[in-house]
Structures are given as C-alpha cells and as structure tokens.
Design an enzyme around this catalytic site. Structure first.
Site, PDB file in Angstrom:
ATOM      1  N   TYR A  32      10.529   5.593   5.434  1.00 22.05           N
ATOM      2  CA  TYR A  32      10.618   4.567   4.473  1.00 22.05           C
ATOM      3  C   TYR A  32       9.024   5.211   4.077  1.00 22.05           C
ATOM      4  CZ  TYR A  32      10.240   0.561   1.716  1.00 22.05           C
ATOM      5  OH  TYR A  32      10.701  -0.489   0.699  1.00 22.05           O
ATOM      6  N   HIS A  37       2.809   9.680   4.484  1.00 19.67           N
ATOM      7  CA  HIS A  37       3.875  10.769   5.137  1.00 19.67           C
ATOM      8  C   HIS A  37       3.748  12.271   4.384  1.00 19.67           C
ATOM      9  CE1 HIS A  37       5.880   6.530   6.203  1.00 19.67           C
ATOM     10  NE2 HIS A  37       5.622   7.046   7.532  1.00 19.67           N
ATOM     11  N   LYS A 149      -4.317   6.981  10.537  1.00 18.46           N
ATOM     12  CA  LYS A 149      -4.149   6.007  10.500  1.00 18.46           C
ATOM     13  C   LYS A 149      -3.867   5.372  11.941  1.00 18.46           C
ATOM     14  CE  LYS A 149      -0.728   3.808   8.478  1.00 18.46           C
ATOM     15  NZ  LYS A 149      -0.750   2.626   9.313  1.00 18.46           N
ATOM     16  N   VAL A 176      -4.284   7.876   3.524  1.00 23.55           N
ATOM     17  CA  VAL A 176      -4.234   8.162   2.325  1.00 23.55           C
ATOM     18  C   VAL A 176      -4.589   6.920   1.951  1.00 23.55           C
ATOM     19  CG1 VAL A 176      -3.000   8.226   0.581  1.00 23.55           C
ATOM     20  CG2 VAL A 176      -2.884  10.227   2.555  1.00 23.55           C
ATOM     21  N   SER A 186       4.164   1.792   6.476  1.00 22.94           N
ATOM     22  CA  SER A 186       5.397   0.945   5.456  1.00 22.94           C
ATOM     23  C   SER A 186       5.608  -0.436   5.446  1.00 22.94           C
ATOM     24  CB  SER A 186       6.245   1.721   6.584  1.00 22.94           C
ATOM     25  OG  SER A 186       5.930   3.134   6.406  1.00 22.94           O
ATOM     26  N   ARG A 187       5.064  -0.836   6.097  1.00 23.89           N
ATOM     27  CA  ARG A 187       4.027  -1.727   6.586  1.00 23.89           C
ATOM     28  C   ARG A 187       4.390  -3.265   5.740  1.00 23.89           C
ATOM     29  NH1 ARG A 187       4.172  -0.717  12.683  1.00 23.89           N
ATOM     30  NH2 ARG A 187       5.974  -1.358  13.896  1.00 23.89           N
TER      31      ARG A 187
END
Ligand code: PAF
Length: 287
Positions: A32, A37, A149, A176, A186-187
């Site tokens: 995702y 990423h 992160k 980022v 993604s969450r």
C-alpha cells in the site's frame, strides 16, 4: 521488473545477480505504497546495483485484536509504482510461503522492545524481527533500507543484525510528510475527514516539543510530556497511547534532556493508531 511469489524463484534471481558481483539492496514493506515507501526505494538505488522490494503483510506482527484483516492492500497499484521506481525484483509471497505449517522459530530482541510500541503491542517486534530475519535469509541483501517513522523498529533491527552477525548494512531514511506535516502511513487511509484534521496532533506536538526544548529551554522530561499531552488532548478524537522521551540509541527513557532526545508518540485518532517521532539535538556545549 521481476515479480516472484516463491522463495525458490527469488533465490534463483539473487544467485544470478550475486554471480555477477552485483550489490543487492532490499526494502522490506507491507505494501500500500505512499511517498515514504517510494523514497526508500529511491534511496536503495543509491546504495545498491539491484533493488528488491518485499511486499508481505506479516500476520506475525499483528495481535489478534489488531487490523490484519483490514490492513489496506492494492497489489496492482503497488506493482505499478514499484516499476515506476525502477525496482528490479518484487518478492510477494503468500502467508504459507513465509510461514509453513509447523513454524516454531521466533526471533526476540530484548530490552529495546520493552518500552514504546513494545509495551502497547507486546508481540509485535517478535513478529517483525522474525519476518525480517527470514527476508534477509531469502534475499541475502548487502544493504536494507527502513523508514525512520518506525524508529523503534529500526533500532530493533540494527540491534538484531549486530547481535546475530547478519552481514547486512541497515540504513534508516527520514520520515516523509504530507504538506501539512502528517507523517505518511498506509494507515492514514483509515481516517475520516474530521479525523484526518485531528491527526495533525502528532506532528504539531513534535513541533511544540522542539520549540519547548530549543527556544524555551525546558529540560525536565516529565514537564515536556505533560505539555505534549495537553496539546494532543486538545484535538477531537485523539487518545494518547504513549508519549516517550528518551535516548535515541538505547531507547531508555530519560528524566532530563541531555544533548539528544527522542520524542516518540503513539496516538489513537478515532480507532486508528498513528505513530510519529523526532530526534531533537541540542547544540554542543562549547564551554
Ligand atoms: O515496516 C514495515 O512495513 C514492516 O514492519 C516490515 C519491516 C516490512 C516487516 O513486516
């Protein structure tokens, strides 16, 4: 870009690259993809001749009450993005390929996993350390890139590779952020419009921490945490999981701020648990 679902197929490709003396980089992911990423993939290209990305939502790092079944997935979009970022190999195994029936071996990193996310998610880092060990054994990368992160995850993996003599260089890459400061995750896709506004409580609390330490000269960690708690709690939907202040290397909590301080946060915004962090560095004392 080669896409493989089995360990055997991945190993065959890697073996050919190694025979040519190429340096292999790995970006482990749960898919995702967002800009965070993609920045890891770009960084990996700077460090290696061939970039492999693993895409596997690892069930072992989710507790039974967590979001494994709803974790966002979009295989086709992820593959297109990886291709656009010149990834050479995507390893996208199924659950049974990674955890065959009868799997009984787990990797535990002590100490570093007792605070922060380790306290709220006691089985999480064992699942992470185990899957990362497996990915390192399958892909045998020379270098692997992880986002900062997940600061605790990065330190756990550094410790694990050092302690277990894994021949892989671990590189951390900066967080980022969205233009308004929210750390990409993604969450974030779980958030409603109103929750998305409240999700700024994390980055704004970190800005406040930096201001209080650098401009206001605050040195007591408990006072700092209290100020951050008040800031976060002023946002609707926000519920604090933890506010951690401590040493960025050992992840031990600190009472007083020395020259480097890790401030790490986990906050529920509605039902979504978000994390963020910042390392605040004070100017060296020149006296
Ligand atoms: O950071 C993640 O996405 C995961 O924890 C990782 C490192 C891919 C292991 O499943």
């Amino acid at each position: 870009m080669k896409i493989v679902e089995t360990k055997k197929a991945a190993r065959e490709i890697i073996r050919k690259w190694k025979r040519r003396g190429l340096r292999i980089g790995l970006v482990p992911t749960m898919g995702y993809f967002h800009e965070g990423h993609l920045s890891l993939m770009d960084k990996c290209h700077e460090l290696a001749d061939k970039v492999a990305v693993s895409l596997f939502v690892n069930p072992a790092q989710f507790a039974p009450n967590e979001d494994l079944s709803s974790y966002p997935r979009d295989r086709e979009r992820d593959l297109a993005l990886a291709d656009r970022h010149n990834v050479d190999l995507v390893f996208i195994p199924g659950d049974k390929e990674m955890y065959a029936p009868g799997h009984k071996t787990w990797v535990t990193v002590e100490g570093l996993t007792s605070e922060m996310c380790g306290r709220s998610r006691p089985t999480h880092f064992c699942g992470v350390a185990t899957v990362v060990t497996k990915l390192f054994n399958i892909i045998t990368p020379d270098v692997a890139v992880f986002g900062e992160k997940d600061f605790q995850q990065l330190q756990v993996i550094r410790r694990m590779t050092h302690d277990l003599d894994m021949p892989v260089e671990i590189v951390g890459h900066p967080i980022v952020r969205e233009p308004d400061g929210l750390a990409m995750s993604s969450r974030n896709s779980y958030l409603s419009k109103e929750e998305r506004r409240s999700a700024l409580c994390l980055s704004q609390a970190l800005d406040l921490a930096e201001h209080l330490v650098k401009q206001q000269g605050i040195r007591n960690c408990s006072d700092l945490r209290q100020a951050l708690a008040e800031k976060i709690e002023a946002f609707p939907f926000a519920g604090i999981d933890y506010i951690f202040t401590g040493d960025p290397e050992t992840l031990e909590s600190q009472d007083t701020i020395n020259n480097k301080l890790l401030v790490a946060l986990a906050v529920f915004v509605g039902a979504t648990r978000l994390i963020d962090n910042r390392v605040i560095t004070l100017e060296a004392d020149t006296k």
